[in-house]
Design an enzyme around this catalytic site. Structure first.
Site, mmCIF file in Angstrom:
data_model
loop_
_atom_site.group_PDB
_atom_site.id
_atom_site.type_symbol
_atom_site.label_atom_id
_atom_site.label_comp_id
_atom_site.label_asym_id
_atom_site.label_seq_id
_atom_site.Cartn_x
_atom_site.Cartn_y
_atom_site.Cartn_z
ATOM 1 N N LYS A 167 -17.116 -11.227 12.196
ATOM 2 C CA LYS A 167 -17.058 -10.101 11.263
ATOM 3 C C LYS A 167 -18.149 -9.080 11.573
ATOM 4 O O LYS A 167 -17.894 -7.884 11.657
ATOM 5 C CB LYS A 167 -17.224 -10.600 9.815
ATOM 6 C CG LYS A 167 -16.123 -11.528 9.349
ATOM 7 C CD LYS A 167 -16.289 -11.894 7.885
ATOM 8 C CE LYS A 167 -17.532 -12.710 7.614
ATOM 9 N NZ LYS A 167 -17.553 -14.029 8.272
ATOM 10 N N THR A 168 -19.371 -9.585 11.726
ATOM 11 C CA THR A 168 -20.477 -8.676 12.013
ATOM 12 C C THR A 168 -20.255 -7.992 13.362
ATOM 13 O O THR A 168 -20.535 -6.816 13.541
ATOM 14 C CB THR A 168 -21.807 -9.451 11.992
ATOM 15 O OG1 THR A 168 -21.937 -10.076 10.709
ATOM 16 C CG2 THR A 168 -22.997 -8.535 12.216
ATOM 17 N N ASP B 148 -21.385 -4.817 5.636
ATOM 18 C CA ASP B 148 -21.394 -6.245 5.995
ATOM 19 C C ASP B 148 -21.654 -7.087 4.745
ATOM 20 O O ASP B 148 -22.220 -6.585 3.771
ATOM 21 C CB ASP B 148 -22.507 -6.506 7.031
ATOM 22 C CG ASP B 148 -22.263 -7.805 7.811
ATOM 23 O OD1 ASP B 148 -21.249 -8.480 7.550
ATOM 24 O OD2 ASP B 148 -23.093 -8.125 8.695
ATOM 25 N N GLU B 149 -21.263 -8.346 4.768
ATOM 26 C CA GLU B 149 -21.531 -9.282 3.662
ATOM 27 C C GLU B 149 -21.081 -8.706 2.313
ATOM 28 O O GLU B 149 -21.797 -8.783 1.317
ATOM 29 C CB GLU B 149 -23.025 -9.641 3.588
ATOM 30 C CG GLU B 149 -23.625 -10.140 4.895
ATOM 31 C CD GLU B 149 -23.443 -11.636 5.118
ATOM 32 O OE1 GLU B 149 -22.726 -12.279 4.324
ATOM 33 O OE2 GLU B 149 -24.005 -12.141 6.110
ATOM 34 N N GLN C 84 -18.654 -17.542 1.212
ATOM 35 C CA GLN C 84 -20.089 -17.426 1.456
ATOM 36 C C GLN C 84 -20.796 -16.607 0.380
ATOM 37 O O GLN C 84 -21.902 -16.109 0.598
ATOM 38 C CB GLN C 84 -20.348 -16.806 2.830
ATOM 39 C CG GLN C 84 -19.920 -17.701 3.971
ATOM 40 C CD GLN C 84 -20.331 -17.121 5.312
ATOM 41 O OE1 GLN C 84 -21.505 -17.051 5.634
ATOM 42 N NE2 GLN C 84 -19.357 -16.697 6.093
ATOM 43 N N ARG D 232 -24.151 -22.192 10.112
ATOM 44 C CA ARG D 232 -25.152 -21.531 10.965
ATOM 45 C C ARG D 232 -25.253 -22.238 12.307
ATOM 46 O O ARG D 232 -25.793 -21.717 13.269
ATOM 47 C CB ARG D 232 -26.559 -21.542 10.321
ATOM 48 C CG ARG D 232 -26.734 -20.845 8.978
ATOM 49 C CD ARG D 232 -26.206 -19.451 8.984
ATOM 50 N NE ARG D 232 -24.849 -19.444 8.429
ATOM 51 C CZ ARG D 232 -23.976 -18.464 8.634
ATOM 52 N NH1 ARG D 232 -24.288 -17.434 9.369
ATOM 53 N NH2 ARG D 232 -22.766 -18.522 8.120
HETATM 54 P P1 ATP Z 1 -21.014 -14.962 9.342
HETATM 55 O O1 ATP Z 1 -19.883 -15.179 8.386
HETATM 56 O O2 ATP Z 1 -21.842 -16.174 9.486
HETATM 57 O O3 ATP Z 1 -21.786 -13.711 9.052
HETATM 58 P P2 ATP Z 1 -19.573 -13.494 11.344
HETATM 59 O O4 ATP Z 1 -18.143 -13.592 10.972
HETATM 60 O O5 ATP Z 1 -20.284 -12.255 11.021
HETATM 61 O O6 ATP Z 1 -20.344 -14.767 10.780
HETATM 62 P P3 ATP Z 1 -20.532 -13.040 13.990
HETATM 63 O O7 ATP Z 1 -21.945 -13.316 13.726
HETATM 64 O O8 ATP Z 1 -20.090 -11.638 14.158
HETATM 65 O O9 ATP Z 1 -19.647 -13.777 12.902
HETATM 66 O O10 ATP Z 1 -20.050 -13.843 15.268
HETATM 67 C C1 ATP Z 1 -20.373 -15.207 15.446
HETATM 68 C C2 ATP Z 1 -20.633 -15.504 16.899
HETATM 69 O O11 ATP Z 1 -19.422 -15.428 17.640
HETATM 70 C C3 ATP Z 1 -21.559 -14.504 17.546
HETATM 71 O O12 ATP Z 1 -22.383 -15.174 18.452
HETATM 72 C C4 ATP Z 1 -20.619 -13.557 18.249
HETATM 73 O O13 ATP Z 1 -21.222 -12.899 19.331
HETATM 74 C C5 ATP Z 1 -19.513 -14.480 18.687
HETATM 75 N N1 ATP Z 1 -18.200 -13.780 18.823
HETATM 76 C C6 ATP Z 1 -17.518 -13.168 17.844
HETATM 77 N N2 ATP Z 1 -16.372 -12.657 18.290
HETATM 78 C C7 ATP Z 1 -16.287 -12.960 19.604
HETATM 79 C C8 ATP Z 1 -15.342 -12.722 20.652
HETATM 80 N N3 ATP Z 1 -14.207 -12.053 20.432
HETATM 81 N N4 ATP Z 1 -15.625 -13.193 21.872
HETATM 82 C C9 ATP Z 1 -16.772 -13.882 22.094
HETATM 83 N N5 ATP Z 1 -17.691 -14.148 21.184
HETATM 84 C C10 ATP Z 1 -17.475 -13.693 19.938
HETATM 85 MG MG MG Z 2 -21.963 -11.879 9.822
#
Ligand code: ATP
Ligand code: MG
Length: 713
Positions: free
Chosen positions: A32-33, A216-217, A247, A595
């Protein structure tokens, strides 16, 4: 195009859909981030938006900094004009610029909680009718929650259970704050909202400017924050938010899960993107997270999968007490680093700040550098320094710094003037402060009432000094807390921060108990000296260090190795004053587990401190046994070490009629050896007994079949 190549099709859709509203509702680690950073980069790279037309809101300043530097790297350009930051930091700018319209000049001060408390004390002084019902901290809490829920006094009706008119309180507080040209943290959101609602020309400036909003969040936004977004959104109607209802962990601070659930209605005509692939964690870690979060009833349910195979099974470390737990964690970290794992890829998470103390000790023992993210190290915390000041004063009455630190803390009506008078008297008579305090008489300039208070204080210290000479160290600490009312002082204040301070004080008692038990020959002086050294030699902030933090601070972050410690009923889930929000606690657990990228260690101790009964957390029960490797803190080692079998050679206890057992009984079991009864309960007509065995952890056994024997010594 390179930017989009590193995204999966769903993520890409969320990125290239630049117009209209986009909600990315997806589980942890699904990117997402990443969608947000790439979307900002995309908008700029494609020339769809200029940097100053983008409003990107994140949850912490650190996250904002990360986002900015990541985009800068992606685009190789300078983003000084772009608004990236937290709600508070960004929207405060609006007040700086236009605050004069609502009576604030642009040099307004930002008051933190402590400042707010001072203001509130004045307010309660001015309205004596309120004072008997409210203490100032609680009053600040009420105002704050009214503000974050966007309930100006007019709308509340204003009656609390105990008949306090909150409207009156609110207005009096607001008047005072305005008089000081000061804003509190909630105002940093409230005031820009008021400004934009009351002055369309102001709203239009930001509406026109920000063509693209990204957040975000989003699950942890409150009503005020959502309103701010709505106002700015109204013109160009382009907004992308990402979040995960599983979350949501800031309900206690006024966050509204409804914001995300109602998003499609508030910002209609857009799309909802679901991301189901997790790129962060191994499959076994995800299974653990899912096994637990599934127990939440108020949940929308979503799929999350990963193709990252686990090389390591998640581990459950059962320990006898919190020290053994901490040592088990430290020694495991040592083993990991020997295996080549870098320390900065390791995080230890816990529910309450007070838990850091034992962990810090163990890490120091193992020479493992660490940092505490988003908090202070244990012995640097205010309440601990206060308590230490009492001890220091008792050991060394000449310690004027310690004396002035606590002479009026907890407050006992000894004001600045009195202290100044005392100091004058001391220097006139060439005495140390403590001597002066004991001998103060009419020759000082002090009023009799002030003198009386000083005398009372001196009496208390003298009594404690006697205790110090005759009683044990631990009794002394308890006596200090008791006589000075330190814990009572914070308990009465009754807000979140004060509870944490009480936790820390209790933890200090535990620290002393542990110290006395471990080093029978050492004294209180030794303890104080060791503590002083600990606080001074802490230069390990940067570089390759292990991160310690609360689960709340871990939000949004990721680490290859994660320890979640203190998984005990009452601690996590945290029950305070008999209250618990189980579903929010479970979401917090979900945040913690997710995490972890490669290795996850869950741990609990059967004994931590008085008031906790040491039962493993229900979250552990919710994880099927086969998902976890069982280790014991006692064995302390992740590589195979020999189980201790000192009872194997003994004949098994006879299968006799069921003995009567109670909590705390020491028992022996044929296979597991010696243990302590933690609880007995009835399940399907069978008496089940939970016993904590040294070297094996907690076991739940059928009492009838267990063949337990009571040990009498
Ligand atoms: P959270 O809910 O914990 O905030 P999130 O959904 O924001 O998580 P991110 O932090 O954006 O998730 O991504 C998690 C990990 O996966 C990061 O290390 C990111 O670089 C990797 N990632 C996300 N999408 C891809 C992709 N399409 N290809 C490779 N790596 C990815
Ligand atoms: Mg995130």
């Amino acid at each position: 195009m390179k930017l989009l190549d590193t995204l999966n099709p769903e993520q890409r859709e969320a990125v290239i859909r630049t117009d209209g509203s986009v909600l990315v509702l997806a589980g942890a680690g699904s990117g997402k981030t990443r969608v947000l950073t790439h979307k900002v980069a995309y908008l700029l790279q494609e020339g769809i938006a200029k940097p100053w037309e983008v409003l990107a809101v994140t949850f912490t300043n650190k996250a904002a900094g990360d986002m900015k530097s990541r985009i800068e790297r992606l685009l190789d350009s300078d983003l000084r004009n772009m608004w990236v930051g937290t709600f508070h930091s960004l929207f405060a700018r609006i007040v700086r610029r236009f605050g004069d319209r609502i009576g604030y000049s642009s040099n307004f001060a930002i008051y933190d909680r402590q400042d707010q408390h001072k203001v509130m004390k004045e307010v309660l002084n001015d309205i004596p009718a309120l004072a008997p019902f409210l203490n100032y901290k609680r009053a600040v809490g009420i105002i704050s929650s009214m503000k974050s829920r966007l309930r100006p006094p007019m709308e509340t009706g204003g009656q609390l259970g105990f008949k306090v008119d909150t409207a009156e309180l609110y207005q009096a507080y607001e008047r005072k704050m305005k008089g000081y040209n000061a804003l509190d943290f909630d105002d940093l959101l409230m005031k820009p909202l008021e400004l934009m609602q009351a002055h369309p020309d102001i709203a239009n400036i930001y509406r026109n400017r920000f063509r693209y909003i990204l957040v975000d969040e989003f699950q942890d936004t409150n009503i005020t924050q959502n309103e701010l977004l709505r106002i700015i959104y109204a013109k160009h109607k382009n907004i992308t938010v990402v979040g995960d209802d599983d979350q949501a962990i800031y309900g206690w601070r006024g966050a509204e899960l409804k914001n995300i659930l109602n998003f499609p209605r508030t910002y209609p005509g857009g799309i909802i993107v679901r991301l189901e692939r997790n790129y962060r964690s191994t499959n076994l870690i995800l299974q653990v997270a899912q096994a637990v979060i599934e127990n939440n009833l108020s949940r929308h349910g979503k799929t999350l999968w990963t193709d990252i195979e686990s090389r390591f099974k998640p581990v459950l470390i059962s320990s006898f007490d919190s020290r053994e737990e901490a040592v088990a964690i430290a020694s495991t970290i040592q083993d990991l680093t020997i295996d080549g794992v870098v320390r900065s890829s390791i995080a230890i998470l816990y529910r309450t700040n007070a838990q850091s103390r034992v962990l810090e000790n163990a890490l120091r023992e193992y020479n493992i550098p660490y940092t505490i993210v988003g908090g202070l190290k244990f012995y640097q915390r205010k309440e601990i320094k206060d308590l230490l000041a009492y001890l220091k004063l008792l050991v060394n009455p000449s310690d004027g710094v310690a004396l002035t630190r606590i002479i009026n803390f907890p407050p006992r009506g000894i004001g600045g003037k009195t202290i100044a008078g005392l100091m004058e008297y001391a220097s006139d008579n060439n005495l140390e402060l403590w001597e002066a305090l004991k001998s103060i008489d009419e020759s000082s300039e002090l009023k009799p009432a002030a003198q009386k208070k000083l005398e009372k204080f001196a009496e208390m210290i003298t009594a404690l000094k006697q205790k110090a000479e005759s009683g044990s160290f631990i009794d002394l600490v308890k006596a200090i807390i008791d006589k000075t009312g330190l814990i009572d002082h914070y308990t009465k204040e009754g807000d979140e921060e004060s509870f944490a301070r009480v936790d820390n004080l209790r933890e200090f008692i535990a620290a002393v108990e542990e110290y006395v038990k471990t080093y029978t020959e050492r004294t209180m002086d030794d303890f104080l000296q060791e503590v002083a050294l600990v606080s001074e030699t802490d230069e390990w902030e940067e570089g390759d260090v292990v991160s310690l933090m609360t689960l709340h601070s871990a939000k949004g972050l990721e680490f290859p190795v994660v320890f979640i410690s203190g998984l005990e009923e009452g601690l996590f889930p945290l029950i305070r004053e008999g209250e618990v929000d189980l579903e929010e606690e479970r979401r917090l657990f979900y945040v913690g587990v997710t995490r972890a990228m490669e290795r996850l260690f869950l741990s609990y101790a059967s004994w931590r401190r008085v008031g906790l009964d040491g039962m493993p957390s229900r979250f552990i029960d919710e994880i099927p046994d086969e998902m976890l490797d069982d280790w014991t803190g006692f064995r302390r080692h992740y590589s195979e070490s020999k189980p201790l079998d000192k009872y194997d050679r003994q004949p098994p206890p006879a299968q006799t009629s069921v003995q009567m057992f109670k909590r705390g009984d020491r028992v022996v079991h044929a296979k597991f050896g010696e243990g302590i009864v933690a609880s007995i309960e009835l399940r399907n007509n069978d008496e089940m007994v939970t016993v904590f065995f040294q070297g094996y952890g907690a076991k739940k056994l059928k009492l009838k079949l267990a063949g337990l024997k009571k040990l009498t010594v």
